[in-house]
Design a protein around this motif. Structure first.
Motif, PDB file in Angstrom:
ATOM      1  N   LEU A   1      -0.583  -2.368   8.011  1.00  0.00           N
ATOM      2  CA  LEU A   1      -1.856  -2.607   6.808  1.00  0.00           C
ATOM      3  C   LEU A   1      -2.657  -3.710   7.724  1.00  0.00           C
ATOM      4  O   LEU A   1      -3.749  -3.612   7.036  1.00  0.00           O
TER       5      LEU A   1
ATOM      6  N   SER B   1      -3.974   2.988   8.028  1.00  0.00           N
ATOM      7  CA  SER B   1      -2.715   2.401   7.740  1.00  0.00           C
ATOM      8  C   SER B   1      -1.508   3.109   8.075  1.00  0.00           C
ATOM      9  O   SER B   1      -0.484   2.964   8.642  1.00  0.00           O
TER      10      SER B   1
ATOM     11  N   MET C   1      -6.604   3.091   3.522  1.00  0.00           N
ATOM     12  CA  MET C   1      -5.008   2.688   3.020  1.00  0.00           C
ATOM     13  C   MET C   1      -4.228   4.103   3.270  1.00  0.00           C
ATOM     14  O   MET C   1      -3.132   3.789   3.608  1.00  0.00           O
TER      15      MET C   1
ATOM     16  N   ASN D   1     -11.624   3.986   0.987  1.00  0.00           N
ATOM     17  CA  ASN D   1     -10.596   3.455   0.604  1.00  0.00           C
ATOM     18  C   ASN D   1      -9.244   4.352   1.068  1.00  0.00           C
ATOM     19  O   ASN D   1      -8.248   4.173   1.513  1.00  0.00           O
TER      20      ASN D   1
ATOM     21  N   VAL E   1       0.812  -1.234  -0.015  1.00  0.00           N
ATOM     22  CA  VAL E   1      -0.121  -0.057   0.162  1.00  0.00           C
ATOM     23  C   VAL E   1       0.917   1.294  -0.031  1.00  0.00           C
ATOM     24  O   VAL E   1       0.788   2.271  -0.809  1.00  0.00           O
TER      25      VAL E   1
ATOM     26  N   SER F   1      -5.388  -1.630   9.002  1.00  0.00           N
ATOM     27  CA  SER F   1      -6.426  -1.081   7.905  1.00  0.00           C
ATOM     28  C   SER F   1      -7.263  -2.235   7.308  1.00  0.00           C
ATOM     29  O   SER F   1      -8.404  -2.186   7.049  1.00  0.00           O
TER      30      SER F   1
END
Lengths: 216, 104
Positions: A147, A118, A114, A110, A69, A150
């Motif tokens: 990550l 994260s 992300m 999103n 990511v 998230s």
């Protein structure tokens, strides 16, 4: 982890946009305050690299793949999770509008998952760990756990949306992203941070390289 | 180090970064795993088939010009062009936006 339009009902998708927008504004404010002629090329190169590496799915077994990511990497380099939010917002905009990767209505979710979740979790975990474990291990663990958290947040959103059952969603998303985060996020982030620290330590924010955490 | 020399080095970092990004972009269509990602894979294993089928056929909110990082009928080369184009687009937008936002 790019949520398509059909996975979240419109009303809830708007709520995630409303939560994400203040962070997007703060990331632009961060850019106005922190970016200068020296840092813009670094930001642009990182954003391009993160877009490219997100197209490179790594197989993790169980008929599943995953990719980096990158929010934690960007946040560590610039010494602020706002940098991660900014880069992920730009990458997700292009992915959503040009390539149909992640929805438009769900882009707020999103960006929240992300970019914000994260990036913030990973970056502050890195900050807490770096004096004890050193930069290499701290960036690995920060990126990995960032990550994972998230992905768990994504599973909760999927459950609220009525798309996934909560426990099965948490278990499956957790398991997959525990593995994706180890390889795709933790290892790559630690390798890149170590490489930059060895070759161009001046590129890293002073709060990162100064182990005592005191800004010069 | 003078400001000019340091700025020059950062431009070098930009070029090196672009080179690495483009290499990954060109290689990605050949190296990337075709397996579904974590979210799709989770959906495939825990969402009932009938519900999932309905979600998959529903059209996206906006039609993308290069959906799924591909150009229709252009095979692997189309995918390479798509990912490279996206990489350059992200680079350009970030650079222009960064220059516009930076402190004066």
């Amino acid at each position: 982890m790019h949520i398509p339009d059909s996975f979240i009902p419109m009303g809830q998708a708007i709520v995630y946009w409303v939560i994400a927008l203040p962070f997007i504004f703060m990331s632009i404010k961060w850019a106005r305050k922190e970016l200068d002629d020296m840092k813009v090329p670094i930001l642009a190169a990182l954003a391009a690299g993160i877009f490219a590496i997100q197209a490179l799915n790594i197989p993790i077994g169980m008929g599943t793949s995953g990719h980096m990511v990158g929010a934690v990497l960007v946040s560590i380099i610039f010494g602020s999770p706002m940098a991660g939010v900014l880069v992920l917002t730009l990458v997700l905009l292009v992915q959503g509008f040009v390539f149909g990767d992640g929805g438009i209505t769900t882009m707020g979710a999103n960006i929240l998952n992300m970019g914000v979740i994260s990036g913030f979790t990973g970056y502050y975990l890195f900050v807490v760990l770096k004096n004890k474990t050193g930069i290499k291990a701290a960036s690995f663990v920060g990126a990995w756990i960032g990550l994972l958290i998230s992905a768990l947040a994504c599973a909760v959103e999927m459950s609220i949306a009525g798309t996934f059952p909560l426990v099965a969603g948490l278990a499956t998303m957790g398991l997959y992203h525990l593995i994706i985060g180890f390889i795709g996020e933790g290892l790559i982030t630690a390798i890149v941070i170590t490489a930059i620290e060895k070759s161009r330590p001046d590129l890293l924010d002073s709060s990162v390289t100064n182990v005592k955490g005191v800004r010069a | 180090m003078s400001v000019a020399a340091s700025s020059n080095m950062n431009m070098k970092f930009l070029y090196a970064g672009i080179a690495i990004a483009l290499l990954i972009a060109i290689a990605a269509p050949f190296l990337a795993s075709p397996d579904p990602d974590g979210l799709e894979s989770a959906a495939g294993s825990i969402v009932e088939e009938s519900k999932l089928a309905g979600m998959e056929v529903s059209a996206p909110f906006v039609e993308s010009p290069m959906a799924d990082y591909a150009i229709e009928g252009q095979g692997k080369m189309g995918e390479v062009v798509a990912v490279v184009a996206g990489t350059i687009l992200v680079l350009g937008i970030s650079f222009v936006l960064g220059k516009a936002a930076k402190k004066k």
